[in-house]
Each structure stands twice: as C-alpha cells, then as structure tokens.
Design a protein around this motif. Structure first.
Motif, PDB file in Angstrom:
ATOM      1  N   VAL A   6       0.871  -1.172   0.000  1.00  0.00           N
ATOM      2  CA  VAL A   6       0.000   0.000   0.000  1.00  0.00           C
ATOM      3  C   VAL A   6       0.906   1.219   0.000  1.00  0.00           C
ATOM      4  O   VAL A   6       1.728   1.393   0.901  1.00  0.00           O
ATOM      5  N   PHE A   8       1.442   5.349  -0.043  1.00  0.00           N
ATOM      6  CA  PHE A   8       0.825   6.573   0.443  1.00  0.00           C
ATOM      7  C   PHE A   8       1.441   7.781  -0.251  1.00  0.00           C
ATOM      8  O   PHE A   8       2.580   7.725  -0.718  1.00  0.00           O
ATOM      9  N   ASP A  13      -0.308   9.554   5.921  1.00  0.00           N
ATOM     10  CA  ASP A  13      -0.511   8.235   6.524  1.00  0.00           C
ATOM     11  C   ASP A  13      -1.974   7.835   6.660  1.00  0.00           C
ATOM     12  O   ASP A  13      -2.274   6.771   7.182  1.00  0.00           O
ATOM     13  N   TYR A  15      -6.028   6.853   5.512  1.00  0.00           N
ATOM     14  CA  TYR A  15      -6.672   5.994   4.514  1.00  0.00           C
ATOM     15  C   TYR A  15      -6.838   6.723   3.186  1.00  0.00           C
ATOM     16  O   TYR A  15      -6.536   6.177   2.131  1.00  0.00           O
ATOM     17  N   SER A  18      -3.804   6.983   0.871  1.00  0.00           N
ATOM     18  CA  SER A  18      -3.259   5.814   0.189  1.00  0.00           C
ATOM     19  C   SER A  18      -3.653   5.870  -1.283  1.00  0.00           C
ATOM     20  O   SER A  18      -4.704   6.383  -1.638  1.00  0.00           O
ATOM     21  N   ARG A  67       1.528   4.536   9.221  1.00  0.00           N
ATOM     22  CA  ARG A  67       1.117   3.904   7.969  1.00  0.00           C
ATOM     23  C   ARG A  67       0.751   2.441   8.196  1.00  0.00           C
ATOM     24  O   ARG A  67      -0.254   1.959   7.672  1.00  0.00           O
ATOM     25  N   VAL A  71      -3.016   0.627   7.605  1.00  0.00           N
ATOM     26  CA  VAL A  71      -3.274  -0.594   6.828  1.00  0.00           C
ATOM     27  C   VAL A  71      -3.919  -1.650   7.721  1.00  0.00           C
ATOM     28  O   VAL A  71      -4.848  -2.346   7.293  1.00  0.00           O
TER      29      VAL A  71
END
Length: 78
Positions: A6, A8, A13, A15, A18, A67, A71
């Motif tokens: 994932v 970024f 950091d 959601y 991303s 981060r 996730v």
C-alpha cells in the motif's frame, strides 16, 4: 506468502492518503486466498517512509508506524 503493498502520498498516513491502485494489491491478495480456499494464519505489516531523512529518523519512524496502523485498520474493516 502473499505480498501486498500500500503506497501513500508523500509524508501522509491516512486511509484517504493511500493510492487507490495500491489498495487493489490488497484486494488481489485477499481474492487469491479466497479463490484457493486458503485460511489466513497471520499477517505481518511493515511500514516505511522515505529514505531522505528530511525530518529525521524519529519522524520517519513515527510515519512508518502510523502507515502500518492505517493498513491494519483497513484490513480489520474488510
């Protein structure tokens, strides 16, 4: 082992920070598990930041941890 990355945006950091295309790597990995009727035994999350060290080691370490936590929260929410 299945690997999903994932990515970024720089110095972010959350959601929404991303990259959408990288979220698809998680979807593919989970779909592969389901298609092969496998059971997920565990996972390992590793967070990374850039190697420039502009803000210093501790800032990058904290960013990496945030981060990885983001996730983790994504996976729990699935």
């Amino acid at each position: 082992p299945l690997v999903a990355n994932v990515l970024f945006e720089f110095d972010r950091d959350g959601y929404r920070d991303s990259r959408t295309d990288s979220l698809e790597s998680i979807d593919r990995a989970l779909a592969s598990i389901a298609a092969e009727k496998l059971k997920l035994q565990g996972d390992t999350l590793v967070g990374h930041a850039d190697r420039l060290q502009g803000s210093g080691f501790y800032a990058n370490q904290a960013l990496s941890e945030r981060r990885a936590r983001t996730v983790r929260e994504m996976l729990i929410g699935l």
